[in-house]
Design a protein around this motif. Structure first.
Motif, mmCIF file in Angstrom:
data_model
loop_
_atom_site.group_PDB
_atom_site.id
_atom_site.type_symbol
_atom_site.label_atom_id
_atom_site.label_comp_id
_atom_site.label_asym_id
_atom_site.label_seq_id
_atom_site.Cartn_x
_atom_site.Cartn_y
_atom_site.Cartn_z
ATOM 1 N N ARG A 12 -7.254 9.434 -2.765
ATOM 2 C CA ARG A 12 -6.990 10.239 -3.958
ATOM 3 C C ARG A 12 -5.701 11.043 -3.821
ATOM 4 N NH1 ARG A 12 -11.631 11.291 -7.487
ATOM 5 N NH2 ARG A 12 -13.440 10.179 -6.674
ATOM 6 N N ILE A 35 -7.294 0.641 -8.010
ATOM 7 C CA ILE A 35 -7.735 1.948 -7.528
ATOM 8 C C ILE A 35 -8.995 1.744 -6.692
ATOM 9 C CG2 ILE A 35 -8.505 4.240 -8.224
ATOM 10 C CD1 ILE A 35 -6.941 3.692 -10.898
ATOM 11 N N GLN A 92 -5.075 10.521 -12.656
ATOM 12 C CA GLN A 92 -4.302 9.394 -13.162
ATOM 13 C C GLN A 92 -3.383 9.831 -14.303
ATOM 14 O OE1 GLN A 92 -5.568 4.883 -14.025
ATOM 15 N NE2 GLN A 92 -6.602 6.314 -15.384
ATOM 16 N N LYS A 151 -3.022 10.165 -2.599
ATOM 17 C CA LYS A 151 -1.843 9.317 -2.772
ATOM 18 C C LYS A 151 -1.671 8.833 -4.214
ATOM 19 C CE LYS A 151 -0.652 9.111 1.634
ATOM 20 N NZ LYS A 151 0.647 9.589 2.122
ATOM 21 N N PHE A 152 -2.558 9.260 -5.092
ATOM 22 C CA PHE A 152 -2.569 8.789 -6.473
ATOM 23 C C PHE A 152 -1.200 8.982 -7.132
ATOM 24 C CE2 PHE A 152 -6.697 7.849 -8.683
ATOM 25 C CZ PHE A 152 -6.156 7.128 -9.723
ATOM 26 N N SER A 162 0.850 -1.183 0.000
ATOM 27 C CA SER A 162 0.000 0.000 0.000
ATOM 28 C C SER A 162 0.884 1.230 0.000
ATOM 29 C CB SER A 162 -0.903 0.016 1.232
ATOM 30 O OG SER A 162 -1.818 -1.054 1.182
ATOM 31 N N VAL A 163 0.418 2.308 -0.619
ATOM 32 C CA VAL A 163 1.185 3.533 -0.649
ATOM 33 C C VAL A 163 1.372 4.040 0.781
ATOM 34 C CG1 VAL A 163 1.206 5.900 -1.470
ATOM 35 C CG2 VAL A 163 0.273 4.105 -2.887
ATOM 36 N N SER A 184 -3.478 -0.423 -14.587
ATOM 37 C CA SER A 184 -4.296 0.189 -13.543
ATOM 38 C C SER A 184 -5.755 -0.167 -13.768
ATOM 39 C CB SER A 184 -4.128 1.716 -13.572
ATOM 40 O OG SER A 184 -4.694 2.249 -14.765
ATOM 41 N N ILE A 214 -4.238 1.904 -4.242
ATOM 42 C CA ILE A 214 -4.537 3.306 -3.972
ATOM 43 C C ILE A 214 -5.909 3.384 -3.312
ATOM 44 C CG2 ILE A 214 -4.879 5.594 -4.961
ATOM 45 C CD1 ILE A 214 -3.134 4.789 -7.276
ATOM 46 N N ALA A 272 1.747 7.066 -5.593
ATOM 47 C CA ALA A 272 1.720 5.637 -5.913
ATOM 48 C C ALA A 272 2.245 5.367 -7.312
ATOM 49 C CB ALA A 272 0.288 5.110 -5.785
#
Length: 280
Positions: free
Chosen positions: A231, A194, A65, A233-234, A6-7, A164, A228, A237
């Motif tokens: 949001r 996501i 993204q 951390k988008f 995980s981020v 993704s 993810i 990541a």
């Protein structure tokens, strides 16, 4: 072995951290592919970035993204990872996908070997209009990516699909068959599930998309996912994932079951939900 992370839990090694649509249809087979690859330009990695634009992705997610990939490619971390390997070059192509047969190349195969080429690719990614597709065919995206490798004029020590998505496969062939065929060709598939929205009864979203990606989508030596759930951390990541892929590293994390084990989430859950939707 395959890994998940995980981020926010990722620790990257110090050496790493410190227009128009070009094509809509899949490329057609060419003769002499093997001969061409024998004399191909050497690169560190051949990387296919496969980006979900299915209808379940909202416009904000699509914009974040797109920007995330563009910023990752020009980031200091990415460029440092590029020079950490002997070839110091990455062959990259970027396409967007939704239903089977709806795959659009945004960036044809390009070599990134430094800031100038990275800036050019990032600028081209950002200038393309954002679009939304319809249903979700992860299998179609994987099959399309494999064909891109076959026509690729470059030769790398690794071939990686970076895929993704915010939902399970619900269109086209079952995803496990596409995954297994790609892995048999020596291709590594990494995933970016996501999970920033709560699953909706109106869609085929599922709660355990991370487990689905682990057990049904990714594959090959050292394959991993980066989930993810925020949001904010988008972009972080995406950047971390590309750095790891270019550097040939796997993140620190727990080992997950291999593809041969019983999946914890049905690999046909998306298809099942799609059929249930049709009966309502």
């Amino acid at each position: 072995m395959r890994w998940c992370v995980s981020v926010g839990a990722v620790l990257v090694a110090g050496a790493i951290v410190g227009g128009d649509v070009a094509s809509i249809a899949a490329p057609s087979p060419k003769s002499g592919i093997a001969d061409a690859r024998d004399s191909a330009l050497s690169v560190n990695v051949e990387l296919v970035i496969a980006v979900d634009v299915s209808y379940s992705m909202d416009m904000d997610e699509l914009a974040i993204q797109r920007e995330g990939y563009a910023q990752a490619i020009v980031s200091k971390d990415f460029l440092q990872a590029l020079t950490a390997r002997p070839a110091s070059k990455v062959a990259l192509t970027y396409f967007e996908w939704s239903m089977s047969g709806d795959e659009r190349i945004i960036i044809p195969w390009r070599v990134i070997d430094g800031p100038e080429s990275a800036d050019a690719v990032a600028a081209e990614i950002m200038k393309m209009p954002i679009r939304r597709g319809s249903s979700t065919s992860i299998s179609g995206a994987i099959n399309f990516a494999v064909r891109l490798f076959e026509e690729n004029p470059y030769r790398g020590s690794r071939r990686v699909i970076d895929i993704s998505g915010d939902g399970p496969n619900n269109d086209g062939d079952p995803v496990t068959g596409a995954r297994d065929a790609a892995v048999e060709k020596g291709i590594i598939i990494n995933g970016l599930p996501i999970m920033v929205k709560e699953p909706s009864f109106a869609t085929t979203d599922i709660e355990n998309l991370d487990l689905y990606y682990e057990d049904c989508v990714i594959g090959g030596p050292g394959a991993f996912i980066m989930t993810i759930k925020d949001r904010e951390k988008f972009q972080e990541a995406i950047r971390t994932k590309l750095v790891l892929e270019v550097a040939g590293l796997t993140p620190k994390g727990r080992i997950v079951p291999t593809a041969g084990n019983e999946p914890r989430v049905s690999c046909l859950v998306g298809e099942d939900k799609w059929r249930e939707r049709g009966r309502r």
